[in-house]
Write a protein that holds these residues in place. Structure first.
Motif, PDB file in Angstrom:
ATOM      1  N   ALA A 129       0.845  -1.199   0.000  1.00 11.95           N
ATOM      2  CA  ALA A 129       0.000   0.000   0.000  1.00 11.95           C
ATOM      3  C   ALA A 129       0.874   1.241   0.000  1.00 11.95           C
ATOM      4  CB  ALA A 129      -0.913   0.009   1.224  1.00 11.95           C
ATOM      5  N   TRP A 140      -2.797   3.988   9.477  1.00  6.54           N
ATOM      6  CA  TRP A 140      -3.605   4.545   8.384  1.00  6.54           C
ATOM      7  C   TRP A 140      -4.659   5.544   8.856  1.00  6.54           C
ATOM      8  CZ3 TRP A 140      -4.328  -0.500   4.967  1.00  6.54           C
ATOM      9  CH2 TRP A 140      -3.107  -0.778   4.334  1.00  6.54           C
ATOM     10  N   PRO A 175      -4.388   5.218   3.184  1.00  7.08           N
ATOM     11  CA  PRO A 175      -3.780   4.631   1.996  1.00  7.08           C
ATOM     12  C   PRO A 175      -4.385   5.219   0.729  1.00  7.08           C
ATOM     13  CG  PRO A 175      -5.242   3.059   3.074  1.00  7.08           C
ATOM     14  CD  PRO A 175      -5.161   4.240   3.969  1.00  7.08           C
ATOM     15  N   ILE A 215      -3.967   0.429  -2.623  1.00  9.63           N
ATOM     16  CA  ILE A 215      -3.639  -0.856  -1.992  1.00  9.63           C
ATOM     17  C   ILE A 215      -3.734  -1.928  -3.065  1.00  9.63           C
ATOM     18  CG2 ILE A 215      -4.162  -2.467  -0.112  1.00  9.63           C
ATOM     19  CD1 ILE A 215      -5.789  -0.301   1.248  1.00  9.63           C
ATOM     20  N   SER A 267      -5.571  -3.919  -7.618  1.00  8.79           N
ATOM     21  CA  SER A 267      -6.029  -2.984  -6.594  1.00  8.79           C
ATOM     22  C   SER A 267      -7.110  -3.620  -5.735  1.00  8.79           C
ATOM     23  CB  SER A 267      -6.665  -1.766  -7.291  1.00  8.79           C
ATOM     24  OG  SER A 267      -5.929  -0.630  -7.032  1.00  8.79           O
TER      25      SER A 267
END
Lengths: 264, 264, 264
Positions: free
Chosen positions: C83, C102, C107, C110, C153
């Motif tokens: 990420a 996070w 993020p 990822i 993703s």
């Protein structure tokens, strides 16, 4: 060749406190080479830290920056210092942790850290000056900031009282155990240059001759020798003297001339 | 890209002994990249060190210098060695600590360290050859000094007796636990290539099938699988097999063909 | 200035597992600068890892690669992730270990690690994806491989349920101890910005005022303060609150307005 910054703390390795200091150092001095001396000093044990430092720092190359964060007084009025000797630069709380190192390398200049522009930007934690004050200062020193920019000169750093061996009227030298290492070796405060063979070494109700190395005695037997630190040490060959002899810090160690050997 | 020197010792991280070696290495080879393999080998446990080395060293890049200081005989007549294989260079006491590594990478040249000009200048401690002999030699090797300058060739290095699995007349293979790791995983001496599924794995009065990974059994249950070392391993999912099964080093592990599965 | 790769694991330092990962990283990314965050996370304790990471990672320079291997589900169907945030790149198992990091650095992208060409060549161990999958991927990221090459993703990473402080009808804030550090300091889940002095801090049958630093109370006495993590913390000056107060993780911590002080 990048500038070395060594780290000595009582933080342990588990909680990420050391990593927060390392991140801080590398953010300010990205080319520094970080080397751990130890992070396993018993919490707040300034005496142990002083001993470990004195036995590791002399082996580092010239011009290293040594950052020491063993700081029971963090957040109180105690000062934090930076100092320069002929060999290296030091950053530590003013609690005597450098007492033994400085016996061999007297400080040429000591300053009290009072200039916040060399500290962490923003809020300074009251409990973590290693990350917020001493770490950033060590990084700036590695980058070449002169000591005198960091704060005013001082000449009265705190010094630790270290137990010293005592010469007795009968010619004996009476010292004590000042450090117990991982192997259970019992390290006394009697330096090699006070020990001239042949001698007896008396601990509790046991008398040992002076040996040169562990392997001079059978496995499991106690041995007295000059350890790698340059101090008289009591060990057990391939064993743990601390556990086997049930002796630890503060136990008396007495050396006396071995006249029988001299006569022999 | 700087030359890697790895360090493996039984010094622990608390006393500054590792730091004295690192300072020594960096004073002689300032551009070396130091990487710790471990400093937590149980004091003087050459067998454990041999196992840990064999499972870490193969992953390092070519041409690293591996310094190993697990040396119960320090100061006695035991030799200290430097050796070269097709992949790397090694410095260690001559006590068999490289036995397992050298099964996969046979040494092409071994020398006995006898040339004091590559050692620490001045007095050599009788108890710390890692700092005063083997460390300096490792730094000189990283700097490009040829092996042959360090001392005379030898061809009879000490080898450890390692427990080997035994083939039984009934086709069973009888091995034993040779290492217990931090997770309590019980690692046997039965290598993956001696294990062809389907089998039974018998430990004490318990029979396990061969699994592929921990998550194949419920949390808290024992599992037999090929571990990351390439040996048959007994684990407990998200638990500690050493504590849960009360089995440790030396416990027998027997594998036999699972004829039921074959039949099925 | 070389790219930093930090390592956080529950491997401990004794078995050479960390070294196998470091060797793997350096074989692929020889110029990377490896920095340990910690390897002493309690085995499989994803919550502790999340807390330690959140308190160390913010101090690292921009663009570091953070490799986290605390992975109870290794070998099962759980995903492994890479990420990117505005500050850094992360590689970890998909088990929520980055939940706290996070919160401060969401993020931006990822991916699920599905492309074996960025993994260890040859056989992948079912029990050591840190060495065989996540380590190699971290090295490739340090070398500049774009995240999108590593796999597809994803937008549904696993998130940890972290205990949150609860506002009570009477105005009290009820939190709990979520972490105990090496010093025995008890760190609560009550963040500094929820604490406005003057307050009382109630733990078990003890009421403490809010202090600024450890040295505000006598040696051996408990103290409540905002710790270096930015959370309300209960400590004992130069002592161990965990042992002294016999409180640990999960113990309730309640803060309420100190009306007497306000009146005074």
């Amino acid at each position: 060749m990048n500038r070395i910054i060594t780290l000595t703390t009582d933080f342990g390795l588990g909680d990420g406190y050391v990593a927060a200091v390392k991140g801080t150092l590398l953010a300010l001095a990205p080319d520094a080479q970080l080397v751990d001396i130890t992070h396993e000093i018993a919490p707040q044990n300034v005496h142990d830290a002083a001993f470990v430092l004195a036995n590791a720092i002399p082996y580092f190359p010239m011009d290293a920056v040594h950052l020491i964060v063993v700081d029971p007084g963090v957040g109180s009025v105690r000062r934090t210092l930076a100092a320069r000797t002929a060999r290296a630069t030091y950053v530590a709380a003013d609690n005597g942790v450098l007492t033994l190192v400085w016996r061999h390398e007297p400080p040429l200049e000591i300053v009290s850290l009072t200039e916040p522009r060399f500290w962490r930007a923003g809020q300074i934690s009251h409990t973590f000056h290693g990350r917020d004050i001493m770490g950033p200062v060590a990084a700036h020193l590695a980058n070449g900031v002169p000591l005198s920019d960091l704060g005013p000169s001082i000449t009265d750093p705190v010094t630790l009282d270290m137990a010293e061996p005592v010469e007795m009227p009968d010619g004996q030298l009476r010292g004590e155990i000042i450090y117990v290492d991982r192997f259970g070796n019992l390290i006394s405060n009697i330096p090699a240059d006070r020990v001239s063979d042949p001698i007896y070494v008396d601990i509790e109700n046991r008398r040992l001759p002076l040996s040169r190395h562990y392997a001079e005695v059978p496995t499991g037997k106690p041995v007295a020798l000059i350890g790698s630190h340059g101090y008289l040490e009591i060990a057990v060959r391939e064993g743990n003297a601390n556990k086997r002899l049930r002796l630890g810090r503060g136990a008396p160690v007495v050396i006396s001339a071995n006249r029988q050997a001299e006569a022999g």
